[in-house]
Scaffold this motif. Structure first.
Motif, PDB file in Angstrom:
ATOM      1  N   LYS A 276       0.816  -1.213   0.000  1.00 15.87           N
ATOM      2  CA  LYS A 276       0.000   0.000   0.000  1.00 15.87           C
ATOM      3  C   LYS A 276       0.852   1.266   0.000  1.00 15.87           C
ATOM      4  O   LYS A 276       0.343   2.363  -0.266  1.00 15.87           O
ATOM      5  CB  LYS A 276      -0.941   0.000   1.208  1.00 15.87           C
ATOM      6  N   LEU A 277       2.146   1.121   0.270  1.00 19.09           N
ATOM      7  CA  LEU A 277       3.042   2.281   0.310  1.00 19.09           C
ATOM      8  C   LEU A 277       3.784   2.516  -0.998  1.00 19.09           C
ATOM      9  O   LEU A 277       4.516   3.496  -1.118  1.00 19.09           O
ATOM     10  CB  LEU A 277       4.079   2.098   1.437  1.00 19.09           C
ATOM     11  N   THR A 278       3.610   1.621  -1.985  1.00 17.95           N
ATOM     12  CA  THR A 278       4.437   1.704  -3.196  1.00 17.95           C
ATOM     13  C   THR A 278       4.088   2.871  -4.098  1.00 17.95           C
ATOM     14  O   THR A 278       4.922   3.322  -4.878  1.00 17.95           O
ATOM     15  CB  THR A 278       4.338   0.403  -4.017  1.00 17.95           C
ATOM     16  N   GLY A 279       2.844   3.339  -4.072  1.00 20.69           N
ATOM     17  CA  GLY A 279       2.468   4.485  -4.892  1.00 20.69           C
ATOM     18  C   GLY A 279       2.121   4.156  -6.329  1.00 20.69           C
ATOM     19  O   GLY A 279       2.076   5.051  -7.172  1.00 20.69           O
TER      20      GLY A 279
ATOM     21  N   MET B  78      -8.738   2.473 -20.407  1.00 22.38           N
ATOM     22  CA  MET B  78      -8.406   2.306 -18.992  1.00 22.38           C
ATOM     23  C   MET B  78      -7.332   3.319 -18.621  1.00 22.38           C
ATOM     24  O   MET B  78      -6.449   3.611 -19.438  1.00 22.38           O
ATOM     25  CB  MET B  78      -7.861   0.894 -18.712  1.00 22.38           C
ATOM     26  N   SER B  79      -7.401   3.810 -17.398  1.00 19.82           N
ATOM     27  CA  SER B  79      -6.330   4.672 -16.909  1.00 19.82           C
ATOM     28  C   SER B  79      -5.106   3.816 -16.637  1.00 19.82           C
ATOM     29  O   SER B  79      -5.189   2.578 -16.565  1.00 19.82           O
ATOM     30  CB  SER B  79      -6.762   5.387 -15.623  1.00 19.82           C
ATOM     31  N   PHE B  80      -3.959   4.460 -16.472  1.00 19.30           N
ATOM     32  CA  PHE B  80      -2.741   3.722 -16.165  1.00 19.30           C
ATOM     33  C   PHE B  80      -2.903   2.924 -14.878  1.00 19.30           C
ATOM     34  O   PHE B  80      -2.506   1.761 -14.802  1.00 19.30           O
ATOM     35  CB  PHE B  80      -1.555   4.692 -16.031  1.00 19.30           C
ATOM     36  N   GLN B  81      -3.475   3.537 -13.863  1.00 19.53           N
ATOM     37  CA  GLN B  81      -3.635   2.853 -12.585  1.00 19.53           C
ATOM     38  C   GLN B  81      -4.538   1.636 -12.723  1.00 19.53           C
ATOM     39  O   GLN B  81      -4.263   0.576 -12.142  1.00 19.53           O
ATOM     40  CB  GLN B  81      -4.191   3.818 -11.536  1.00 19.53           C
ATOM     41  N   GLU B  82      -5.613   1.752 -13.510  1.00 21.09           N
ATOM     42  CA  GLU B  82      -6.517   0.617 -13.723  1.00 21.09           C
ATOM     43  C   GLU B  82      -5.808  -0.506 -14.480  1.00 21.09           C
ATOM     44  O   GLU B  82      -5.916  -1.685 -14.116  1.00 21.09           O
ATOM     45  CB  GLU B  82      -7.747   1.070 -14.507  1.00 21.09           C
ATOM     46  N   ALA B  83      -5.059  -0.156 -15.533  1.00 21.98           N
ATOM     47  CA  ALA B  83      -4.340  -1.164 -16.323  1.00 21.98           C
ATOM     48  C   ALA B  83      -3.239  -1.818 -15.507  1.00 21.98           C
ATOM     49  O   ALA B  83      -3.026  -3.039 -15.577  1.00 21.98           O
ATOM     50  CB  ALA B  83      -3.755  -0.518 -17.581  1.00 21.98           C
ATOM     51  N   ASP B  84      -2.543  -1.007 -14.703  1.00 19.50           N
ATOM     52  CA  ASP B  84      -1.451  -1.515 -13.877  1.00 19.50           C
ATOM     53  C   ASP B  84      -1.982  -2.498 -12.839  1.00 19.50           C
ATOM     54  O   ASP B  84      -1.407  -3.571 -12.616  1.00 19.50           O
ATOM     55  CB  ASP B  84      -0.750  -0.335 -13.202  1.00 19.50           C
ATOM     56  N   GLU B  85      -3.103  -2.140 -12.213  1.00 20.76           N
ATOM     57  CA  GLU B  85      -3.706  -3.020 -11.212  1.00 20.76           C
ATOM     58  C   GLU B  85      -4.222  -4.298 -11.854  1.00 20.76           C
ATOM     59  O   GLU B  85      -4.031  -5.406 -11.319  1.00 20.76           O
ATOM     60  CB  GLU B  85      -4.849  -2.291 -10.502  1.00 20.76           C
TER      61      GLU B  85
ATOM     62  N   THR C 217       4.097  -3.544 -10.174  1.00 17.39           N
ATOM     63  CA  THR C 217       3.309  -4.724 -10.522  1.00 17.39           C
ATOM     64  C   THR C 217       3.632  -5.938  -9.660  1.00 17.39           C
ATOM     65  O   THR C 217       2.742  -6.733  -9.351  1.00 17.39           O
ATOM     66  CB  THR C 217       3.540  -5.091 -12.001  1.00 17.39           C
ATOM     67  N   ASN C 218       4.880  -6.095  -9.253  1.00 13.59           N
ATOM     68  CA  ASN C 218       5.283  -7.287  -8.511  1.00 13.59           C
ATOM     69  C   ASN C 218       4.859  -7.279  -7.050  1.00 13.59           C
ATOM     70  O   ASN C 218       5.027  -8.279  -6.351  1.00 13.59           O
ATOM     71  CB  ASN C 218       6.801  -7.471  -8.587  1.00 13.59           C
TER      72      ASN C 218
END
Length: 337
Positions: free
Chosen positions: A21-24, A188-195, A28-29
């Motif tokens: 939760k702290l990675t920002g 998709m936003s970057f955050q959505e695609a990354d998640e 991905t890993n």
């Protein structure tokens, strides 16, 4: 210093979740998702338990533990071969030069090509150190412990090794690179695609990403200027990788455009220069500062200590011997700090 690197277990799930939760974002890993982390830990335990020489797609998760408080304060991962579970995609930067006789003009353009060139390569990644511990060289301990682990289990890793560095993320948590390419095709936003990638894998990239090369000159300036650049927080990591013999060879991450660093496994400094020898004294009071590791698979441990190389043998300090659970006659790996 009472910190030791050891294999992660299911009891570390909460610590890993809190660090995730702290990675920002863009990490991905280490996704902030309990189910994904549980699956990763289960896969890691299977990898540690398996014996055999064949190289398959496995992940080893290691953690940094404060042995005085039994609190986990960092983590890192080692992947035996990428691209086994699902395709491993990268963008490769190519140059296309064309000449017009009528105009007597030569035009050179850079292209981004979607490739699987690195499939089967081993990987070091997933390194995260709790913000409260970013002093005393603990990041270096995490990073280099992975190479001693590879040296101790060399038969389980490939001939090349890669490290992906997080790319540039803007103040709103987005990626200029993603917005210019992937975002236009996926909705998709970057955050959505990354998640989604962290939890479900990147097969959706193969399904929907255009297969034709992308001309870099056609991207907006914000996207062009971040290609191949690490996130500011990753610059020190990039220097450490370069010191180990890694280099940027024109491959970038398909999500954020961050650089992929590559090296021949046997030429990585901390692998090539690692000393493997039998302990002939475990009460050394003064010696060369070093990383020292012992044990195989689920018994692997690594810490900072002092050593004195004596031919094929080695003397180590008492605290290291205690942290690693070794004594005279046991064999250890070490590398100068």
């Amino acid at each position: 210093m009472s910190f030791v690197i050891r294999p992660a277990g299911m009891e570390d799930l909460q610590h890993l979740y809190e660090m995730a939760k702290l990675t920002g974002g863009g990490f991905t890993n280490l996704p902030p998702d309990r189910n994904s982390l549980t699956g990763k830990l289960e896969g890691s335990q299977t990898a540690f338990a398996r014996r055999g020489d064949e190289i398959v797609g496995e992940t080893f998760v290691l953690v940094l533990e404060n042995t005085e408080t039994q609190v986990v304060r960092g983590t890192c991962q080692v992947f035996t071969a990428v691209g086994h579970r699902w395709p491993f995609y990268s963008y490769r930067i190519n140059r296309l030069t064309q000449y017009s006789k009528e105009l007597d003009r030569t035009v050179s353009a850079e292209l981004l090509s979607l490739v699987n060139d690195l499939e089967g390569t081993s990987e070091v990644g997933g390194l995260f150190l709790h913000p409260g511990e970013r002093a005393g060289g603990l990041g270096m301990l995490l990073a280099r412990s992975r190479y001693l682990f590879i040296a101790a289990h060399r038969h389980r890793f490939g001939e090349r090794i890669l490290a992906e560095l997080r790319g540039i993320i803007d103040e709103r948590g987005g990626s200029p690179f993603w917005d210019a390419i992937g975002g236009k095709f996926f909705g998709m936003s970057f955050q959505e695609a990354d998640e989604f990638n962290a939890i479900h894998g990147n097969q959706f990239i193969a399904d929907l990403m255009p297969k034709h090369p992308v001309y870099i000159a056609m991207l907006d300036e914000e996207a062009r200027k971040v290609i191949g650049l690490p996130h500011p927080s990753g610059r020190a990591a990039m220097r450490m990788l370069e010191n180990e013999g890694f280099s940027y060879q024109g491959y970038v991450d398909i999500f954020d455009g961050g650089p992929t660093m590559l090296a021949d496994t046997d030429k990585v400094r901390s692998i090539a220069c690692a000393h493997h020898g039998e302990v002939d004294e475990d009460t050394l009071e003064k010696g060369e500062k070093a990383l020292i590791a012992a044990g195989e698979f689920e018994d692997f441990r690594c810490c900072y200590g002092a050593r004195d190389i004596r031919g094929d043998a080695i003397a180590i300090d008492a605290q290291s011997a205690e942290l690693l659970g070794v004594g005279t006659g046991d064999r250890v790996w070490s590398i100068a700090r």
